[in-house]
Design a protein around this motif. Structure first.
Motif, PDB file in Angstrom:
ATOM      1  N   PHE A 172       0.844  -1.198   0.000  1.00 15.12           N
ATOM      2  CA  PHE A 172       0.000   0.000   0.000  1.00 15.12           C
ATOM      3  C   PHE A 172       0.880   1.249   0.000  1.00 15.12           C
ATOM      4  CE2 PHE A 172      -2.516   3.153   2.604  1.00 15.12           C
ATOM      5  CZ  PHE A 172      -3.447   3.446   1.614  1.00 15.12           C
ATOM      6  N   ILE A 173       0.671   2.110  -0.995  1.00 12.42           N
ATOM      7  CA  ILE A 173       1.413   3.369  -1.093  1.00 12.42           C
ATOM      8  C   ILE A 173       0.413   4.515  -1.110  1.00 12.42           C
ATOM      9  CG2 ILE A 173       2.988   4.777  -2.469  1.00 12.42           C
ATOM     10  CD1 ILE A 173       4.300   2.232  -3.459  1.00 12.42           C
ATOM     11  N   LEU A 174       0.551   5.395  -0.138  1.00 15.58           N
ATOM     12  CA  LEU A 174      -0.354   6.528   0.029  1.00 15.58           C
ATOM     13  C   LEU A 174       0.349   7.813  -0.381  1.00 15.58           C
ATOM     14  CD1 LEU A 174      -3.031   7.740   1.205  1.00 15.58           C
ATOM     15  CD2 LEU A 174      -1.818   7.873   3.403  1.00 15.58           C
ATOM     16  N   PHE A 175      -0.298   8.604  -1.224  1.00 22.85           N
ATOM     17  CA  PHE A 175       0.211   9.920  -1.607  1.00 22.85           C
ATOM     18  C   PHE A 175      -0.628  10.999  -0.937  1.00 22.85           C
ATOM     19  CE2 PHE A 175       0.970   7.153  -5.290  1.00 22.85           C
ATOM     20  CZ  PHE A 175       2.323   7.357  -5.525  1.00 22.85           C
ATOM     21  N   ARG A 224      11.647   3.297  -4.337  1.00 20.58           N
ATOM     22  CA  ARG A 224      12.236   3.066  -3.014  1.00 20.58           C
ATOM     23  C   ARG A 224      11.213   2.474  -2.053  1.00 20.58           C
ATOM     24  NH1 ARG A 224      14.423   8.158  -0.643  1.00 20.58           N
ATOM     25  NH2 ARG A 224      13.130   9.324  -2.128  1.00 20.58           N
ATOM     26  N   ALA A 225       9.988   2.928  -2.147  1.00 19.16           N
ATOM     27  CA  ALA A 225       8.939   2.396  -1.280  1.00 19.16           C
ATOM     28  C   ALA A 225       8.692   0.919  -1.574  1.00 19.16           C
ATOM     29  CB  ALA A 225       7.654   3.196  -1.463  1.00 19.16           C
ATOM     30  N   LYS A 226       8.613   0.567  -2.846  1.00 21.64           N
ATOM     31  CA  LYS A 226       8.334  -0.822  -3.214  1.00 21.64           C
ATOM     32  C   LYS A 226       9.499  -1.749  -2.889  1.00 21.64           C
ATOM     33  CE  LYS A 226       5.912  -1.743  -6.868  1.00 21.64           C
ATOM     34  NZ  LYS A 226       5.384  -1.828  -8.264  1.00 21.64           N
ATOM     35  N   ALA A 227      10.709  -1.210  -2.900  1.00 16.23           N
ATOM     36  CA  ALA A 227      11.892  -2.033  -2.647  1.00 16.23           C
ATOM     37  C   ALA A 227      12.048  -2.403  -1.168  1.00 16.23           C
ATOM     38  CB  ALA A 227      13.143  -1.310  -3.128  1.00 16.23           C
ATOM     39  N   LEU A 228      11.438  -1.642  -0.279  1.00 17.87           N
ATOM     40  CA  LEU A 228      11.656  -1.859   1.152  1.00 17.87           C
ATOM     41  C   LEU A 228      11.144  -3.212   1.631  1.00 17.87           C
ATOM     42  CD1 LEU A 228      10.916   1.698   2.568  1.00 17.87           C
ATOM     43  CD2 LEU A 228      13.108   0.494   2.638  1.00 17.87           C
ATOM     44  N   SER A 234       3.689   2.579   2.864  1.00 20.78           N
ATOM     45  CA  SER A 234       4.523   3.743   2.560  1.00 20.78           C
ATOM     46  C   SER A 234       3.673   4.975   2.287  1.00 20.78           C
ATOM     47  CB  SER A 234       5.432   3.464   1.363  1.00 20.78           C
ATOM     48  OG  SER A 234       6.430   2.519   1.702  1.00 20.78           O
ATOM     49  N   PHE A 235       4.248   6.122   2.646  1.00 17.66           N
ATOM     50  CA  PHE A 235       3.601   7.415   2.498  1.00 17.66           C
ATOM     51  C   PHE A 235       4.535   8.338   1.720  1.00 17.66           C
ATOM     52  CE2 PHE A 235       3.499  11.793   4.236  1.00 17.66           C
ATOM     53  CZ  PHE A 235       2.213  12.166   3.895  1.00 17.66           C
TER      54      PHE A 235
END
Length: 274
Positions: A172-175, A224-228, A234-235
């Motif tokens: 999940f990636i939040l903008f 970078r968020a997806k690689a963690l 991630s935000f």
């Protein structure tokens, strides 16, 4: 990211703005400010990052975007039309009787819209649910969500964020569209977020802050968020300008949240975005 790709995505953001203004200008009124501020992130997501198929909008395992600030629907529609989800001609039916493109995103009307939005704070909850569902299915989809800074004054945004961290939704990636303005004024004067990255970090997110109009910076933050893969959602705080790209709309300040656009103003806007 090489210069050619940066130019390609920047050009796509300009196209998104152009067709958004054409659609809203045809209607004569709309949420121009918050539409124009997210063009770059839409360009990066739909033209570089997301696993989607315009010919099969309901494809299993697809990446999804929930635009929780649903009033930015016209910018999403412009993006989807450019991507081939539906004919470009639909854009001129924006928010008119029997349209497939209401002013706020509607999953029951528009191909490519994965979640209805408009009641601020609710879209992020749906996105978190989609991310949890993806984890259960093991389909490797990434679920993206865009919230507004004014929207983030809603308590439901924080309940959903707590839930995303609790369930370790690293898919999940939040903008945050941090354009510092909302319908009633400057966010700092209405109910200040102060330090969004610090807040979401405290809620258990990986956090990044970037220029929201820099396609390379947005792309890099997503990578970078997806690689963690560290069990944390991630935000990404997008520092943006409300009404970006059209001089008289930027100059209107928070008055551009929802504003009338005359035929003359439409032509001025389109000339600036060519």
């Amino acid at each position: 990211m090489n210069k050619e790709k940066i130019q390609q995505l920047s050009d796509k953001a300009r196209e998104i703005r152009y067709h958004t203004m054409d659609a809203i200008g045809t209607l004569g009124v709309g949420h121009v400010g918050g539409c124009l501020s997210i063009a770059e992130v839409l360009a990066v997501l739909y033209d570089e990052k997301m696993n989607i198929d315009p010919a099969n909008p309901k494809m299993a395992g697809r990446d999804r975007l929930v635009v929780s600030k649903g009033h930015a629907g016209p910018a999403v529609y412009a993006t989807l039309a450019l991507k081939g989800f539906f004919p470009m001609e639909w854009l001129h039916t924006l928010n008119q009787p029997e349209t497939n493109l209401p002013s706020h995103c509607d999953m029951n009307r528009t191909p490519g819209i994965d979640m209805t939005a408009g009641s601020l704070g609710q879209g992020i909850s749906c996105a978190v649910g989609a991310a949890k569902g993806s984890k259960i299915l093991g389909d490797d989809a990434t679920i993206y969500c865009i919230v507004g800074d004014g929207e983030s004054q809603e308590g439901q945004v924080w309940e959903a964020s707590m839930t995303a961290a609790q369930y370790k939704l690293d898919n999940f990636i939040l903008f945050l569209d941090n354009n510092h303005k909302q319908i009633d004024g400057e966010t700092k004067d209405v109910n200040d977020l102060i330090d969004p990255c610090a807040k979401w970090a405290a809620f258990g997110f990986n956090t990044f802050q970037v220029d929201g109009h820099d396609v390379a910076a947005i792309s890099d933050a997503i990578d970078r968020a997806k690689a963690l893969q560290n069990g944390k959602p991630s935000f990404i705080c997008l520092e943006t300008v409300k009404g970006k790209g059209v001089s008289f709309i930027e100059a209107a300040g928070f008055g551009n949240h929802n504003m009338p656009i005359s035929p003359e103003q439409k032509e001025i806007a389109l000339s600036e975005l060519k």
